[in-house]
Write a protein that holds these residues in place. Structure first.
Motif, PDB file in Angstrom:
ATOM      1  N   GLY A  53     -28.260   8.834  -8.077  1.00 15.87           N
ATOM      2  CA  GLY A  53     -27.300   9.410  -8.999  1.00 15.87           C
ATOM      3  C   GLY A  53     -26.197   8.433  -9.372  1.00 15.87           C
ATOM      4  N   GLY A  54     -25.324   8.883 -10.287  1.00 15.61           N
ATOM      5  CA  GLY A  54     -24.209   8.050 -10.680  1.00 15.61           C
ATOM      6  C   GLY A  54     -24.528   7.051 -11.763  1.00 15.61           C
ATOM      7  N   HIS A  55     -25.756   7.068 -12.278  1.00 14.72           N
ATOM      8  CA  HIS A  55     -26.146   6.140 -13.325  1.00 14.72           C
ATOM      9  C   HIS A  55     -26.524   6.918 -14.585  1.00 14.72           C
ATOM     10  N   PRO A  56     -26.227   6.380 -15.744  1.00 16.45           N
ATOM     11  CA  PRO A  56     -26.655   7.037 -16.979  1.00 16.45           C
ATOM     12  C   PRO A  56     -28.158   6.885 -17.149  1.00 16.45           C
ATOM     13  N   PRO A  57     -28.771   7.679 -18.028  1.00 20.64           N
ATOM     14  CA  PRO A  57     -30.206   7.529 -18.282  1.00 20.64           C
ATOM     15  C   PRO A  57     -30.519   6.120 -18.788  1.00 20.64           C
ATOM     16  N   ALA A  58     -31.682   5.629 -18.400  1.00 18.04           N
ATOM     17  CA  ALA A  58     -32.162   4.335 -18.891  1.00 18.04           C
ATOM     18  C   ALA A  58     -33.194   4.591 -19.984  1.00 18.04           C
ATOM     19  N   VAL A  59     -33.221   3.751 -20.995  1.00 18.58           N
ATOM     20  CA  VAL A  59     -34.102   3.969 -22.145  1.00 18.58           C
ATOM     21  C   VAL A  59     -34.877   2.693 -22.470  1.00 18.58           C
ATOM     22  N   LEU A  60     -36.162   2.858 -22.751  1.00 20.57           N
ATOM     23  CA  LEU A  60     -36.949   1.723 -23.227  1.00 20.57           C
ATOM     24  C   LEU A  60     -37.997   2.201 -24.206  1.00 20.57           C
ATOM     25  N   LEU A  61     -38.450   1.287 -25.079  1.00 15.31           N
ATOM     26  CA  LEU A  61     -39.465   1.572 -26.081  1.00 15.31           C
ATOM     27  C   LEU A  61     -40.695   0.705 -25.811  1.00 15.31           C
ATOM     28  N   LEU A  62     -41.884   1.329 -25.908  1.00 14.63           N
ATOM     29  CA  LEU A  62     -43.143   0.608 -25.758  1.00 14.63           C
ATOM     30  C   LEU A  62     -43.945   0.737 -27.043  1.00 14.63           C
ATOM     31  N   ASP A  63     -44.708  -0.322 -27.373  1.00 14.90           N
ATOM     32  CA  ASP A  63     -45.557  -0.242 -28.554  1.00 14.90           C
ATOM     33  C   ASP A  63     -46.895   0.400 -28.184  1.00 14.90           C
ATOM     34  N   SER A  64     -47.814   0.448 -29.127  1.00 15.10           N
ATOM     35  CA  SER A  64     -49.087   1.140 -28.916  1.00 15.10           C
ATOM     36  C   SER A  64     -49.961   0.469 -27.865  1.00 15.10           C
ATOM     37  N   ARG A  65     -49.631  -0.779 -27.509  1.00 18.44           N
ATOM     38  CA  ARG A  65     -50.387  -1.487 -26.468  1.00 18.44           C
ATOM     39  C   ARG A  65     -49.617  -1.531 -25.146  1.00 18.44           C
ATOM     40  N   ASN A  66     -48.627  -0.662 -25.040  1.00 15.84           N
ATOM     41  CA  ASN A  66     -47.815  -0.511 -23.828  1.00 15.84           C
ATOM     42  C   ASN A  66     -47.022  -1.768 -23.469  1.00 15.84           C
ATOM     43  N   ARG A  67     -46.596  -2.474 -24.486  1.00 17.20           N
ATOM     44  CA  ARG A  67     -45.713  -3.614 -24.274  1.00 17.20           C
ATOM     45  C   ARG A  67     -44.279  -3.179 -24.548  1.00 17.20           C
ATOM     46  N   VAL A  68     -43.353  -3.639 -23.724  1.00 13.90           N
ATOM     47  CA  VAL A  68     -41.952  -3.266 -23.890  1.00 13.90           C
ATOM     48  C   VAL A  68     -41.394  -3.946 -25.129  1.00 13.90           C
ATOM     49  N   VAL A  69     -40.895  -3.131 -26.061  1.00 15.33           N
ATOM     50  CA  VAL A  69     -40.297  -3.634 -27.297  1.00 15.33           C
ATOM     51  C   VAL A  69     -38.790  -3.767 -27.142  1.00 15.33           C
ATOM     52  N   ARG A  70     -38.169  -2.764 -26.563  1.00 15.89           N
ATOM     53  CA  ARG A  70     -36.737  -2.761 -26.316  1.00 15.89           C
ATOM     54  C   ARG A  70     -36.476  -2.072 -24.980  1.00 15.89           C
ATOM     55  N   ALA A  71     -35.452  -2.519 -24.270  1.00 18.06           N
ATOM     56  CA  ALA A  71     -35.053  -1.877 -23.022  1.00 18.06           C
ATOM     57  C   ALA A  71     -33.583  -2.157 -22.791  1.00 18.06           C
ATOM     58  N   ASP A  72     -32.843  -1.124 -22.393  1.00 14.84           N
ATOM     59  CA  ASP A  72     -31.433  -1.376 -22.077  1.00 14.84           C
ATOM     60  C   ASP A  72     -31.336  -2.026 -20.691  1.00 14.84           C
ATOM     61  N   ASP A  73     -30.131  -2.425 -20.329  1.00 12.35           N
ATOM     62  CA  ASP A  73     -29.947  -3.169 -19.078  1.00 12.35           C
ATOM     63  C   ASP A  73     -30.388  -2.361 -17.865  1.00 12.35           C
ATOM     64  N   ARG A  74     -30.056  -1.080 -17.864  1.00 10.31           N
ATOM     65  CA  ARG A  74     -30.427  -0.231 -16.729  1.00 10.31           C
ATOM     66  C   ARG A  74     -31.944  -0.112 -16.612  1.00 10.31           C
ATOM     67  N   ALA A  75     -32.633   0.010 -17.735  1.00 10.92           N
ATOM     68  CA  ALA A  75     -34.095   0.109 -17.718  1.00 10.92           C
ATOM     69  C   ALA A  75     -34.724  -1.159 -17.152  1.00 10.92           C
ATOM     70  N   GLU A  76     -34.167  -2.298 -17.504  1.00 17.64           N
ATOM     71  CA  GLU A  76     -34.692  -3.567 -16.975  1.00 17.64           C
ATOM     72  C   GLU A  76     -34.609  -3.582 -15.451  1.00 17.64           C
ATOM     73  N   VAL A  77     -33.511  -3.070 -14.918  1.00 15.57           N
ATOM     74  CA  VAL A  77     -33.343  -3.025 -13.460  1.00 15.57           C
ATOM     75  C   VAL A  77     -34.353  -2.073 -12.829  1.00 15.57           C
ATOM     76  N   LEU A  78     -34.504  -0.892 -13.419  1.00 22.08           N
ATOM     77  CA  LEU A  78     -35.386   0.118 -12.849  1.00 22.08           C
ATOM     78  C   LEU A  78     -36.856  -0.292 -12.909  1.00 22.08           C
ATOM     79  N   LEU A  79     -37.243  -1.036 -13.930  1.00 20.77           N
ATOM     80  CA  LEU A  79     -38.626  -1.504 -14.004  1.00 20.77           C
ATOM     81  C   LEU A  79     -38.973  -2.337 -12.767  1.00 20.77           C
ATOM     82  N   GLY A  80     -38.023  -3.121 -12.309  1.00 22.65           N
ATOM     83  CA  GLY A  80     -38.257  -3.894 -11.097  1.00 22.65           C
ATOM     84  C   GLY A  80     -38.305  -3.036  -9.861  1.00 22.65           C
TER      85      GLY A  80
END
Length: 357
Positions: free
Chosen positions: A183-210
């Motif tokens: 808790g204590g974190h805002p939602p993380a957002v990322l966009l994937l294209d039709s081949r499941n490649r990350v197109v955009r990701a906010d800073d929090r999403a980059e951390v969570l992917l790891g």
């Protein structure tokens, strides 16, 4: 010389011992591979962690199979109908079954066999679900080379016994897993294209992917849980349904929820994934499943978390106070605690968010 029956009995005993060892899910899978490969007779295996509440796959671990083929496996599992799919096994109450047995000796009737199993050089597949206390803790697919022949009745029976033991071991592993606050974190957002490649990701999403990465990242650039969430959303859109919420646990033990929406259609569509800290409704079913609570015991435990005393719980659930006390004793025993305070402390340690009335 040790008989086959004794070898199998010894293998099950070794798997049952895993529940008492301080092992992670990956460690349990690797130890199970050492134990089962000689007695079950397989040549390749793919192990999966799952969302305990939905049974959806959230991770992949394999040393034998090509992960490059995994995306097609996901598409076949989600978008086509076939025998021995994990969801169908769970709905049918089967913890393990072989492809040859399910097709009555005609594995070629299976699209998965034609497009994946046979081209990979295998002749049969045996799938197993690792369930315990009404929740799904993992699953696996065991591949066998053609020269070994199809899985026999005794081997399927062995897999079913092994599946129950592994379900218990994985459940206990979840109970021991130390958590860290999500808790204590805002939602993380990322966009994937039709081949499941990350197109955009906010800073929090980059951390969570790891923090939720697994073996699939090296091939797909995204974790298995993210791949499954997006493919489930695509299938839901095609069927005009709602995509499921996928729970996943970080390496540090915090629970997250992946919510996915498909924007557009055709080759240019995008998948928007919002990753949020899990709330009480998301986490409680999992925590209660790790304790093995019955439906009524879960209701009583929720009332305890809300700070209600025995009489208040009895009124809320239309029970006698003595019945509530009996349920509480059972909850304490299963949770390994001695008091309400200890129960609440244990749930806090499991990172259950605040429960509101």
């Amino acid at each position: 010389m040790t008989s086959q029956k004794d070898q199998r009995r010894h293998a099950i005993a070794e798997l049952e011992e895993l529940a008492d060892l301080p092992l992670s899910a990956a460690q349990i899978f690797r130890r199970a591979d050492e134990v089962l490969r000689p007695v079950l007779g397989y040549d390749g295996v793919c192990w999966h962690g799952t969302d305990p509440a939905t049974g959806l796959v959230t991770s992949v671990l394999t040393d034998d199979l090509r992960l490059e083929d995994f995306r097609h496996a996901v598409e076949l599992e989600i978008r086509t109908e076939d025998v021995t799919q994990f969801a169908d096994l769970r709905r049918g109450g089967l913890v393990a079954d072989s492809l040859t047995r399910a097709t009555r000796g005609r594995p070629g009737d299976s699209r998965r066999f034609r497009e994946q199993i046979a081209p990979a050089g295998f002749g049969d597949e045996l799938r197993a679900l690792f369930e315990a206390a009404g929740a799904a803790w993992g699953c696996a697919a065991f591949m066998r080379a053609p020269d070994r022949g199809a899985y026999r009745v005794g081997e399927v029976a062995l897999a079913r016994r092994a599946a129950r033991s592994l379900g218990t071991a994985l459940r206990h592993s979840q109970m021991r897993a130390a958590g860290s606050p999500a808790g204590g974190h805002p939602p993380a957002v990322l966009l994937l294209d039709s081949r499941n490649r990350v197109v955009r990701a906010d800073d929090r999403a980059e951390v969570l992917l790891g923090e939720i990465s697994d073996d699939a990242v090296g091939v797909f650039e995204v974790p298995t849980s993210l791949l499954m969430a997006v493919e489930q959303a695509r299938a839901a859109k095609a069927a005009a349904g709602a995509p499921p919420r996928l729970r996943v646990r970080t390496h540090a033990g915090a629970w997250l929820v992946l919510n996915t929406s498909i924007m557009g259609c055709g080759a240019d569509h995008l998948a928007a994934v919002v990753i949020t800290p899990a709330n009480a409704d998301d986490v409680l079913p999992v925590v209660f499943a790790t304790y093995g609570l019955t439906a009524r015991e879960r209701e009583v435990a929720v009332q305890v978390l809300r700070g209600r005393d025995t009489r208040e719980i009895a009124r809320a659930l239309s029970l006698k106070p003595l019945t509530v006390q009996d349920h509480l004793k059972s909850v304490f025993t299963k949770a390994g605690v001695r008091s309400r305070r200890d129960l609440v402390a244990g749930l806090v340690a499991s990172r259950v968010p605040e429960i509101l009335d």
